[in-house]
Design an enzyme around this catalytic site. Structure first.
Site, PDB file in Angstrom:
ATOM      1  N   HIS A   7       0.833  -1.210   0.000  1.00  0.00           N
ATOM      2  CA  HIS A   7       0.000   0.000   0.000  1.00  0.00           C
ATOM      3  C   HIS A   7       0.858   1.247   0.000  1.00  0.00           C
ATOM      4  CE1 HIS A   7       0.563  -0.733   4.411  1.00  0.00           C
ATOM      5  NE2 HIS A   7       0.669   0.585   4.457  1.00  0.00           N
ATOM      6  N   HIS A  79       3.818   7.068   3.963  1.00  0.00           N
ATOM      7  CA  HIS A  79       4.792   5.979   3.788  1.00  0.00           C
ATOM      8  C   HIS A  79       4.366   5.058   2.655  1.00  0.00           C
ATOM      9  CE1 HIS A  79       1.965   3.945   6.688  1.00  0.00           C
ATOM     10  NE2 HIS A  79       2.254   2.862   5.995  1.00  0.00           N
ATOM     11  N   GLU A 130       7.804   0.989   5.100  1.00  0.00           N
ATOM     12  CA  GLU A 130       7.362  -0.122   5.943  1.00  0.00           C
ATOM     13  C   GLU A 130       7.607  -1.435   5.204  1.00  0.00           C
ATOM     14  OE1 GLU A 130       3.123  -0.071   6.684  1.00  0.00           O
ATOM     15  OE2 GLU A 130       3.304  -1.391   8.426  1.00  0.00           O
TER      16      GLU A 130
END
Lengths: 134, 134
Positions: A7, A79, A130
């Site tokens: 994502h 992010h 991440e």
């Protein structure tokens, strides 16, 4: 080693307005808001054919998103998240290459119930990154 | 209406170092640098299983990336790009919803040889948003 882009997370100053915009103006498939009290965020997922956009909104006074929205009042990309098969092996290779992991370096259970780590944005071209074990 | 996430573009202060990092530390599939003189950028694509990361580096003194890197010396996420089937229909629906298109509002041929427009980041939660007709 890194796999799919899981994502892209976008912090937004008005979650309902952002959801309505992706649904109505952009014609996207917009999910329902989900409170994640352990992470201090309310999230809405935009489901695209190949990945997801995660709209992030602060939940609570200690939300990690509050500071970001103070610096970026219109919101902004917060992010990106890449999938990995083995988060310990991925972390060890990245640390050996000089990348810093935020926090104590150990994976935590992320907002999707899976082990995650975050790489320091200064080591990643200004991009908070991440990694999520899938 | 919006389809796949075509790419996430990350502006980087050192293209070779960024490419080496994605290749060696992250184990990704990293392409060769491509100069795009019409767009004032040199790009490298990181091919992920489901989408691409586009590393952006300034090409020439008038590069649109120069200002971004002045504000963000470590680099940062520059834009996201969604695919659309019909860029005129997509633009018209978005403009009718109150979103602003950068420039004169007409599609231009983008760095991939396809018609693109950019939506104003202030209308998109601080996110510069490209639409590409595929």
């Amino acid at each position: 080693m890194i796999g799919r882009l899981n994502h892209v997370a976008i912090a937004v100053p008005d979650l309902e307005a952002a959801a309505a915009q992706y649904r109505d103006a952009l014609g996207a498939n917009v999910g329902a808001p989900q409170d994640e009290p352990d992470h201090g965020v309310t999230v809405i997922f935009i489901e695209l054919p190949n990945t997801k956009i995660e709209l992030l909104y602060p939940l609570g006074e200690d939300s990690p998103i509050n500071g970001f929205l103070e610096k970026n009042p219109s919101g902004g990309i917060h992010h990106v998240c890449y999938e990995v098969d083995d988060i310990i092996a991925a972390r060890d290779q990245m640390v050996a290459s000089g990348l810093r992991v935020l926090g104590n370096g150990e994976p935590k259970i992320g907002a999707h119930g899976k082990p995650v780590i975050f790489l320091h944005p200064k080591d990643m071209n200004g991009t908070l990154t991440e990694l999520e074990q899938v």
